[in-house]
Design a protein around this motif. Structure first.
Motif, PDB file in Angstrom:
ATOM      1  N   LEU A 142       0.861  -1.407  -0.493  1.00 41.68           N
ATOM      2  CA  LEU A 142       0.102  -0.376   0.240  1.00 41.68           C
ATOM      3  C   LEU A 142       0.972   1.229   0.171  1.00 41.68           C
ATOM      4  O   LEU A 142       1.773   1.376   0.984  1.00 41.68           O
ATOM      5  CB  LEU A 142      -0.476  -0.092   1.012  1.00 41.68           C
ATOM      6  CG  LEU A 142      -1.490   0.929   1.536  1.00 41.68           C
ATOM      7  CD1 LEU A 142      -2.342   1.309   0.660  1.00 41.68           C
ATOM      8  CD2 LEU A 142      -2.073   1.101   3.002  1.00 41.68           C
ATOM      9  N   ASP A 143       0.791   2.306  -0.994  1.00 44.13           N
ATOM     10  CA  ASP A 143       1.903   3.173  -1.533  1.00 44.13           C
ATOM     11  C   ASP A 143       0.410   4.567  -0.593  1.00 44.13           C
ATOM     12  O   ASP A 143      -0.569   4.102  -1.777  1.00 44.13           O
ATOM     13  CB  ASP A 143       2.535   3.365  -2.768  1.00 44.13           C
ATOM     14  CG  ASP A 143       3.190   4.342  -2.982  1.00 44.13           C
ATOM     15  OD1 ASP A 143       4.468   4.964  -1.691  1.00 44.13           O
ATOM     16  OD2 ASP A 143       2.308   6.095  -3.172  1.00 44.13           O
ATOM     17  N   VAL A 144       1.376   4.950  -0.032  1.00 45.61           N
ATOM     18  CA  VAL A 144       0.325   6.856   0.676  1.00 45.61           C
ATOM     19  C   VAL A 144       1.489   7.479  -0.220  1.00 45.61           C
ATOM     20  O   VAL A 144       1.893   7.634   0.324  1.00 45.61           O
ATOM     21  CB  VAL A 144       0.175   6.234   2.182  1.00 45.61           C
ATOM     22  CG1 VAL A 144      -1.118   7.809   2.629  1.00 45.61           C
ATOM     23  CG2 VAL A 144      -0.976   4.971   2.364  1.00 45.61           C
ATOM     24  N   GLY A 150      -6.624   9.009   5.226  1.00 48.74           N
ATOM     25  CA  GLY A 150      -6.795   8.058   4.693  1.00 48.74           C
ATOM     26  C   GLY A 150      -6.572   7.222   3.361  1.00 48.74           C
ATOM     27  O   GLY A 150      -7.599   7.752   3.439  1.00 48.74           O
ATOM     28  N   VAL A 151      -6.120   6.447   3.407  1.00 51.99           N
ATOM     29  CA  VAL A 151      -5.515   6.117   2.642  1.00 51.99           C
ATOM     30  C   VAL A 151      -6.018   4.324   2.459  1.00 51.99           C
ATOM     31  O   VAL A 151      -4.823   3.603   3.632  1.00 51.99           O
ATOM     32  CB  VAL A 151      -4.554   5.664   1.374  1.00 51.99           C
ATOM     33  CG1 VAL A 151      -4.314   5.544  -0.556  1.00 51.99           C
ATOM     34  CG2 VAL A 151      -4.274   7.701   1.123  1.00 51.99           C
ATOM     35  N   LEU A 240      -7.324   1.472   7.418  1.00 50.44           N
ATOM     36  CA  LEU A 240      -6.271   2.667   6.453  1.00 50.44           C
ATOM     37  C   LEU A 240      -5.314   3.212   7.040  1.00 50.44           C
ATOM     38  O   LEU A 240      -4.589   3.194   8.653  1.00 50.44           O
ATOM     39  CB  LEU A 240      -7.296   3.751   6.919  1.00 50.44           C
ATOM     40  CG  LEU A 240      -8.709   3.910   6.585  1.00 50.44           C
ATOM     41  CD1 LEU A 240      -9.886   4.910   7.468  1.00 50.44           C
ATOM     42  CD2 LEU A 240      -8.334   4.318   4.668  1.00 50.44           C
ATOM     43  N   ALA A 241      -3.943   3.644   6.195  1.00 52.54           N
ATOM     44  CA  ALA A 241      -2.428   3.799   7.051  1.00 52.54           C
ATOM     45  C   ALA A 241      -2.755   5.191   6.504  1.00 52.54           C
ATOM     46  O   ALA A 241      -3.689   5.848   6.360  1.00 52.54           O
ATOM     47  CB  ALA A 241      -1.918   3.604   6.167  1.00 52.54           C
ATOM     48  N   THR A 242      -2.410   6.176   7.881  1.00 51.59           N
ATOM     49  CA  THR A 242      -2.546   7.890   8.045  1.00 51.59           C
ATOM     50  C   THR A 242      -1.420   8.519   8.181  1.00 51.59           C
ATOM     51  O   THR A 242      -1.003   9.309   8.842  1.00 51.59           O
ATOM     52  CB  THR A 242      -3.397   7.884   9.257  1.00 51.59           C
ATOM     53  OG1 THR A 242      -2.290   7.083  10.675  1.00 51.59           O
ATOM     54  CG2 THR A 242      -4.642   7.235   9.340  1.00 51.59           C
TER      55      THR A 242
END
Ligand code: AHR
Length: 692
Positions: A142-144, A150-151, A240-242
């Motif tokens: 997962l690239d944010v 959040g993604v 979710l990554a933040t």
């Protein structure tokens, strides 16, 4: 009558059609009997003479010892019976191992969606280097790029995630921080940020969340628990990554804490309870065709299904979907123990399915002979794993999984409906002789093909005679009338030959529906198995479970969705026989000509309770009056419990629209040394007379 060849050709083409429309692929599957399209709703009878029929139960004669373990169940991961079914995991494609060989449109990202919240930007890619475990080769990165609010990733489960307010759900995720900040020239220092796991209703309401901390630069299992603040039958899971950066994620899992007997990595409680309610004496697993697979590489190898879930080898399911092996051998054995049933595992006879050829496979093939010593050791290791002391090599693995005590394995099936070829025979014999030599206490069950007669049946029995096999597994899916016509099948079986396990059977009615007519044909047949319980040791209906919208085979004993369960009328027949089984057969006399061809009955004694149990099946469309005489009873009970299963017409079914159209009804009736009772039209009646 169709010739067996024409019959097979029909089945194969129907199977192809079915599988294509279901899965949009033409891929291997072993079907043998799976597409038995049999027209004509046989098993319905014209009106029978209504004059009373006298049944004399000869308690003055010796009681014949019969198998006390006659009624069990057969579980196969077919029609989403395991993943998406009995196995309580709520995330679909948790390990990113879905593949186009399972369904054409599937890939590692199937059932996952990238979600961006409040101006977030990001993407996902599939990674394969340095996975969590070599058996589990894919993961996602997962690239944010922009955090926003959040993604992350969203998963809808298997047709939605059923969430109940107040219930607790355990989240577990394997994660590894790959980089922080921007991908190129990113910051590789600092503390990786937490992840948020959330349940959302289908309209996006937050139903509860938990923050997963402890993310590291190495793979690490992060865990947390969500307490649901609301309910939804079809919720979804969001991770979710933040912070900006790249995170590898794998084996993203969500389990209700309330599994059957609260087992970790456990079973869906309501569905498992419906199985437990059958009080089966044994459970045959994991198949069926699933066992021998659609190629040598697809055989079910038990060692791949134990240990931590992230180390299990997932693979395409022969029925056209994916099996995580999350429900593996440990879970099967544990379930058997939890419900007081004997485990009856089936291992491949070192050959794959002969029917794999029509979908691009190569038909039956045997493991190369040089691999046989290792394969035989695998079978022997299974016995040690199940029964060996906790300090033995394989017993230690069972103990490490939380079960130091042996499981008490007594039976092993070798092979399933395999074509009886020289390739099969050579390998079966090697396996059988090795097990017999090292574990004479284990009963090996052989296979005699997919039909109740014919080439493989004959050859299988001949081979069983040569090897003096203790037991063979017979299968038959036939119209209801076949069951009525074969009530005497086992009366003439030679008692000096192998014992019989009727491992798979079902009456296939018109349109393959689970009608009252099919259930009564099975009930009639079960009375004949009781009568022949000295040669028939076990019997199990097939298949057991099918999920709505994912049903690859009809009929099944139990239909379910995420929130509903339908017990078919056939289920009630199984349950009535199982709950009212005995270990002794009591001779019963009646005028067969007067009874007609639509009547069957049995009498068993349960030495545990001393109860006498009569089963009366009336398949005719008129009621029948029965005069029951208990010969040789000094002090008969004055009353008995009667349970009747009947419905308005033989075509009635229990389904999602009316799951209780036909259910058993019990009352108390006057008994004594002789008494009269009615067997309604289209009915099974069970009369239980307590010991005095
Ligand atoms: O019960 C369904 C299938 O029927 C089994 O997998 C197979 O053994 C038989 O052909």
């Amino acid at each position: 009558m169709l010739s067996e060849n024409r019959f097979m050709r029909r089945k194969v083409s129907a199977f192809k059609r079915g599988l294509r429309s279901l899965c949009r692929i033409r891929r291997a599957a072993c079907i043998s009997t799976c597409v038995v399209i049999l027209s004509g709703a046989a098993g319905a009878f014209a009106a029978e003479p209504a004059s009373p029929l006298t049944l004399t139960v000869r308690l003055d004669r010796p009681v014949k010892a019969i198998s006390p373990d006659l009624f069990g169940i057969f579980f196969e991961d077919l029609s989403y019976a395991a993943d998406g079914g009995l196995y309580a995991e709520l995330i679909q494609n948790r390990s990113f191992e879905y593949h186009a060989t399972e369904q054409l449109t599937w890939n590692p990202l199937s059932f996952w969606e990238v979600v961006t919240r409040g101006g977030g930007r990001g993407s996902v890619a599939v990674g394969a280097s340095e996975p969590v475990h070599p058996n589990n080769p894919h993961y996602v990165v997962l690239d944010v790029a922009e955090v926003g609010e959040g993604v992350g990733l969203m998963n809808p489960g298997f047709d939605g995630i059923p969430v109940r307010e107040g219930e607790r759900y355990d989240v577990a995720v394997f994660a590894r921080q790959l980089y922080l900040g921007r991908r190129w020239g990113g910051v590789y220092e600092g503390t990786p940020p937490p992840l948020k796991a959330r349940l959302e209703s289908r309209d996006g309401r937050n139903l509860g969340e938990v923050t997963l901390t402890g993310l590291d630069w190495r793979w690490k299992r992060l865990t947390g628990t969500i307490t649901a603040t609301g309910s939804d039958d079809a919720a979804r899971f969001v991770l979710l990554a933040t912070e900006r950066g790249g995170t590898a994620l794998d084996v993203i899992s969500l389990f209700p804490q309330k599994t059957f007997r609260n087992r970790p990595n456990g079973l869906r409680a309501d569905l498992a309870q419906v199985l437990a309610d059958l009080k089966p004496k044994f459970v045959r697993f994991p198949g069926g065709c699933l066992v021998h697979g659609f190629g040598l590489g697809n055989m079910y190898r038990w060692k791949d299904t134990i240990g931590p879930i992230e180390q299990r080898r997932e693979q395409p399911n022969i029925w056209g979907y994916h099996q995580t092996a999350g429900l593996g051998y440990f879970e099967y054995f544990q379930f058997c123990e939890d419900i007081g049933a004997m485990p009856l595992p089936v291992v491949p006879a070192a050959v794959c399915c002969q029917n794999a050829n029509f979908t691009g496979g190569h038909g039956q093939r045997g493991l190369p002979l040089e691999q046989m010593p290792e394969y035989i050791q695998e079978v022997l290791d299974l016995i040690e794993w199940a029964n060996g002391p906790a300090d033995s090599e394989w017993g230690a693995k069972r103990a490490a999984a939380g079960h130091p005590e042996p499981f008490g394995l007594k039976y092993i099936g070798v092979g399933n409906e395999d074509q009886i070829t020289p390739v099969f025979k050579e390998r079966f014999k090697m396996i059988y002789e090795a097990v017999k030599a090292k574990h004479p206490e284990i009963v090996v069950i052989g296979t005699v093909g997919p039909f109740p007669d014919g080439e493989d049946f004959e050859a299988g029995w001949k081979f069983a005679d040569e090897l003096k096999l203790p037991m063979v597994d017979e299968h038959y899916y036939r119209p209801p009338q076949w069951f009525w016509d074969n009530l005497k099948r086992y009366d003439s079986y030679d008692r000096s030959r192998s014992k019989v396990y009727v491992g798979e059977y079902a009456a296939h009615d018109d349109r393959r529906r689970s009608t009252l007519r099919s259930a009564l044909a099975e009930a009639a047949y079960l009375t004949s198995l009781e009568r022949n319980g000295d040669v028939v040791a076990f019997a199990s209906y097939a298949p057991l479970l099918a999920k709505r919208e994912h049903t690859h085979w009809n009929p099944d004993l139990i239909y379910f969705s995420n929130t509903e369960i339908v017990r078919t009328i056939n289920y009630h027949v199984q349950q009535l026989f199982s709950l009212n089984s005995g270990d002794g057969y009591v001779a019963m006399e009646f005028d067969e000509a007067a009874a007609g061809k639509a009547f069957a009955a049995s009498a068993v004694r349960d030495s545990g309770t001393g109860d006498l149990i009569l089963k009366l099946v009336n398949g005719a469309n008129t009621a029948r009056t029965l005069d029951i005489r208990l010969a040789g009873v000094g002090n008969p009970a004055a009353t008995a419990t009667r349970t009747v299963l009947t419905g308005p017409n033989p075509a009635v079914v229990n389904d999602f629209g009316n799951p209780r159209a036909v259910v058993p009804q019990s009352d108390e009736i006057a008994a004594g040394a002789s008494f009269r009772c009615d067997a309604p039209a289209h009915s099974l009646t069970v009369i239980r007379i307590g010991a005095r």
